[in-house]
Design a protein around this motif. Sequence first.
Motif, PDB file in Angstrom:
ATOM      1  N   HIS A   1       0.792  -1.406  -0.109  1.00 54.58           N
ATOM      2  CA  HIS A   1      -0.079   0.047   0.233  1.00 54.58           C
ATOM      3  C   HIS A   1       0.986   1.400   0.313  1.00 54.58           C
ATOM      4  O   HIS A   1       1.600   1.539   0.623  1.00 54.58           O
ATOM      5  N   ARG A   2       0.071   2.249  -0.384  1.00 52.64           N
ATOM      6  CA  ARG A   2       0.739   3.467  -0.917  1.00 52.64           C
ATOM      7  C   ARG A   2       0.992   4.645   0.566  1.00 52.64           C
ATOM      8  O   ARG A   2       1.633   4.966   1.151  1.00 52.64           O
ATOM      9  N   ASP A   3      -0.321   4.257   1.485  1.00 55.30           N
ATOM     10  CA  ASP A   3      -0.412   5.385   2.206  1.00 55.30           C
ATOM     11  C   ASP A   3      -1.816   4.362   3.163  1.00 55.30           C
ATOM     12  O   ASP A   3      -1.887   3.502   2.699  1.00 55.30           O
ATOM     13  N   THR A   4      -1.988   5.057   4.400  1.00 55.99           N
ATOM     14  CA  THR A   4      -3.140   4.637   5.265  1.00 55.99           C
ATOM     15  C   THR A   4      -4.583   4.923   4.200  1.00 55.99           C
ATOM     16  O   THR A   4      -5.467   3.692   5.005  1.00 55.99           O
ATOM     17  N   GLU A  43      -8.818   1.450   2.492  1.00 55.44           N
ATOM     18  CA  GLU A  43      -9.670   1.293   1.369  1.00 55.44           C
ATOM     19  C   GLU A  43      -9.442  -0.203   1.227  1.00 55.44           C
ATOM     20  O   GLU A  43     -10.356  -1.175   1.056  1.00 55.44           O
ATOM     21  N   LYS A  44      -8.703  -0.623   0.728  1.00 58.13           N
ATOM     22  CA  LYS A  44      -8.292  -2.040   0.430  1.00 58.13           C
ATOM     23  C   LYS A  44      -9.031  -3.509   2.093  1.00 58.13           C
ATOM     24  O   LYS A  44      -9.639  -4.554   1.382  1.00 58.13           O
ATOM     25  N   SER A  67       3.136   1.385  13.232  1.00 62.04           N
ATOM     26  CA  SER A  67       2.242   2.390  12.430  1.00 62.04           C
ATOM     27  C   SER A  67       1.996   0.821  10.969  1.00 62.04           C
ATOM     28  O   SER A  67       0.297   0.094  11.289  1.00 62.04           O
ATOM     29  N   ALA A  68       3.003   0.105  10.467  1.00 58.62           N
ATOM     30  CA  ALA A  68       2.891  -0.794  10.043  1.00 58.62           C
ATOM     31  C   ALA A  68       1.917  -2.025  11.256  1.00 58.62           C
ATOM     32  O   ALA A  68       0.969  -2.783  10.737  1.00 58.62           O
ATOM     33  N   ALA A  69       2.094  -2.363  11.678  1.00 57.03           N
ATOM     34  CA  ALA A  69       1.597  -3.278  12.791  1.00 57.03           C
ATOM     35  C   ALA A  69       0.465  -3.000  13.818  1.00 57.03           C
ATOM     36  O   ALA A  69      -0.898  -3.875  13.464  1.00 57.03           O
ATOM     37  N   LEU A  70       0.290  -1.711  13.614  1.00 57.52           N
ATOM     38  CA  LEU A  70      -1.434  -0.931  14.020  1.00 57.52           C
ATOM     39  C   LEU A  70      -1.921  -1.510  12.947  1.00 57.52           C
ATOM     40  O   LEU A  70      -3.572  -1.442  13.212  1.00 57.52           O
TER      41      LEU A  70
END
Length: 191
Positions: A27-30, A35-36, A80-83
């Motif tokens: 993914h590019r961003d949050t 969305e995904k 942030s990736a884990a969250l």
Amino acid sequence: MKKVGGIEGEVYDVPHDEGVCIHNLSHRDTFQWIEKTNRYTNVQDRLSFFDRNTPLEAFAQERIAFWLAQSRSRSDYVVSAALLRAVYDIVNRVKLWEAQEGLDGSRAFAAVCAELEATYDIADRAKLWEAQDGPDGKAVFAAVRAELEARDNAFRPGHRRTDTDIPPHRQRSSLKTVMKKIGSRLRGKRP
């Protein structure tokens, strides 16, 4: 041919000592992650290994702890990736719970919108009666305003609703009950 999970196909095992690295950029961003998450968790026949009997709060805490434990690093990026990964699991589990309970959010949302629309209609009628100096127009409008302000306080930013926001004799009133009372007053009847 090798079967991994539910997928069968050609598999190539990369030896660790060859220095090959795969960058999985999902993914590019949050925004795109969320969305995904929504798109993937809307698939009705998706696989899920989650125990549906685990209370939702405990499940959420477990998933956050699980994904944080996958790395020793506590850099903002890793956390942030884990969250985000935990958010995916939580959204998936909540959607499974909604389906299990037979909840229809669209119908519930429409019902609340209809109740709010009725509130606006009654308030508009009270304003009209007041402007025309109709039967008890000012008293009716004052009663409507008091009811609506008591309800609206709970939705103002930074406001925490307490039992003192609504008079004790009205604390157990539902919006529907309040609307019936206001409607009766507007028709000149006493509840």
